[in-house]
Enzyme design. Structure first.
Site, PDB file in Angstrom:
ATOM      1  N   GLY A  61       0.681  -1.155   0.035  1.00 30.31           N
ATOM      2  CA  GLY A  61      -0.179   0.016   0.049  1.00 30.31           C
ATOM      3  C   GLY A  61       0.933   1.328   0.023  1.00 30.31           C
ATOM      4  O   GLY A  61       1.750   1.396  -0.480  1.00 30.31           O
ATOM      5  N   SER A  62       0.218   2.450   0.521  1.00 26.60           N
ATOM      6  CA  SER A  62       0.994   3.608   0.604  1.00 26.60           C
ATOM      7  C   SER A  62       2.372   3.664   1.210  1.00 26.60           C
ATOM      8  O   SER A  62       3.000   4.777   1.061  1.00 26.60           O
ATOM      9  CB  SER A  62      -0.020   4.691   0.964  1.00 26.60           C
ATOM     10  OG  SER A  62      -0.935   4.679   0.034  1.00 26.60           O
TER      11      SER A  62
END
Length: 497
Positions: free
Chosen positions: A217-218
């Site tokens: 993810g981020s």
């Protein structure tokens, strides 16, 4: 001598010679193979006939040996077994060994060649033999903070904390966990306990920090930023990128928005994009960097490689993967840690640690020293550099953005009074149709000392699948930030004068 007697004598001589050859073959050529055969009960009886050496954390043993009845005189015991199981592994009379118990089995059991002189002396003096000890790099307070953070959430997850300066593993927790003491013996009940754990769908026997991979993810945006700066795609972290929101993937009608409502993401700079985790900025940035340079940078941080070298045996981590074949939409998606990109929690801790260490990536190691039963040092593990992942200048620019994200952005849950902290949140979508499953929550961070060096970098992974909370509440900052903060505080407080 008549002919029949001569033939009989020759035949008996051949049999005797064959017997001698066979005995020599078994004793010298096959000795190691037979000694290590899992079905050789005599070897097992001998191995458990005296106390095993210990695994040491913070100067104190977290393992022990207790006398039992029957052929096996001693069996293994564990202190705070579930908390340390991802590190110690298990030493079971029936199930064998794993992790440090397996990697350093010869030392712990006293069979290491370096202990041969001690063994010979014990035979002459009649002293009961004992194995050597393995001293770990684990910080007991950091380990407790990591394990407590995960169990308080009642979550599946993992935490890894590294010392960026030398690669020491300060904490490595995985939940749900297990108590190795529960099947250390050979009884039927203990065998059933192991089988139940092995069949448990929540995988308590698996070390999620090392053995499981997930979309990061981020949190991967810190690597995307590093790649863009390192390859000259972006030079000014405060300059507008021109990336529109929502961002339309190339060669596709798919548009991707941002998670933080009202965030100033449209055409935002790299620094603002990091502050508010703007997907559009990092999708566009990865596309401009290109798949080859993105992969090159990822590999310098450890992707597509074994994390531990061969000396670590059972502690080897599953490879984190940055794929070799990507089209433009897939390349863009890796910029925000999605698509076919996968990472272990250990790998994301390594990325964070290298950036905190001015771009220098150190080989993670969980053992500091191996010593004999007489406390003599058999082996002292020295820090080993894996790579210069990015330049110091690039790393410092990413630090500036991560620290701004912690002080004024989405990573504020990790702030510590009087301490400079850098952080990045992550919420990773997954499932057959990406949004089918509840998203994973990630958080990475580091803390700095007054001299600018970082004694700790942390990666937190939480799988909220079975947690009783609405999907809208699942976020890396909310679930992982407080855990990362408590782990960093434990380390920072222990290093303060």
């Amino acid at each position: 001598m008549n002919r029949p007697l001569r033939h009989t004598a020759v035949f008996c001589g051949v049999l005797m010679l064959s017997l001698l050859v066979r005995a020599t073959w078994v004793q010298f050529v096959q000795a190691d193979k037979l000694a290590n055969d899992p079905n050789n009960r005599r070897v097992k009886i001998e191995a458990f006939s005296y106390p095993r050496g210990n695994i040491i954390v913070g100067g104190k043993p977290v393992t022990g040996s207790v006398a039992t009845s029957g052929d096996f005189k001693y069996k293994r015991t564990y202190k705070d077994g579930p908390m340390y199981a991802p590190i110690t592994g298990f030493a079971s009379q029936a199930m064998g060994t794993s992790f440090l118990e397996g990697t350093y089995n010869k030392v712990l059991s006293g069979k290491d060649d370096r202990l041969a002189l001690k063994q010979a002396k014990d035979m002459l003096t009649g002293e009961k033999p004992r194995g050597g000890d393995v001293l770990t790099t684990i910080d007991p307070k950091a380990q407790q903070a990591a394990y407590k953070g995960l169990t308080d959430l009642n979550a599946k997850g993992a935490v890894v904390a590294l010392d960026p300066r030398n690669g020491k593993v300060l904490a490595m927790a995985s939940t749900p966990s297990y108590d190795p003491s529960q099947f250390a013996g050979i009884s039927t009940a203990e065998g059933k306990k192991f089988k139940a754990l092995d069949a448990d769908k929540s995988k308590p026997l698996s070390n999620r920090a090392l053995r499981e991979t997930y979309p990061p993810g981020s949190t991967f945006k810190i690597l995307t930023a590093a790649a863009a700066l390192e390859h000259g795609v972006i030079s000014d972290i405060n300059a507008p990128t021109g990336a529109s929101t929502p961002y339309q993937l190339p060669l596709s009608s798919t548009k991707i928005g941002n998670d933080v409502a009202g965030a100033p993401c449209d055409k935002a700079s790299l620094k603002t994009g990091m502050q508010w985790s703007c997907n559009n900025v990092f999708l566009d940035t990865a596309l401009k960097v290109g798949k080859d340079k993105m992969r090159e940078t990822a590999e310098k941080f450890g992707f597509n490689s074994d994390v531990y070298d061969k000396d670590f045996g059972d502690m080897l981590a599953t490879k984190s993967l940055y794929p070799s074949k990507l089209d433009k939409p897939q390349t863009a998606l890796t910029g925000m840690g999605q698509g076919s990109l996968t990472s272990t929690p250990m790998q994301m801790a390594m990325v964070t640690a290298a950036l905190a260490n001015d771009g220098k990536l150190m080989m993670p190691h969980v053992v500091d020293e191996v010593r004999g039963p007489d406390l003599s040092t058999l082996e002292k593990l020295e820090p080993k550099q894996m790579s210069q992942a990015v330049s110091a200048d690039t790393a410092k620019k990413v630090q500036e953005m991560m620290e701004y994200t912690a002080s004024d952005g989405t990573a504020s849950k990790a702030k510590i009074d009087g301490v400079t902290v850098g952080g990045k949140t992550g919420t990773a979508q997954h499932g057959a149709n990406v949004n089918d499953e509840r998203p994973y929550a990630w958080f990475v961070s580091y803390a700095k000392q007054s001299d600018g060096s970082s004694p700790v970098a942390v990666a937190v992974f939480v799988d909220p699948k079975d947690m009783d909370m609405p999907r809208s509440e699942i976020a890396g900052g909310k679930l992982g930030g407080p855990i990362a903060k408590s782990v960093m505080e434990a380390v920072v407080n222990s290093t303060r004068p």
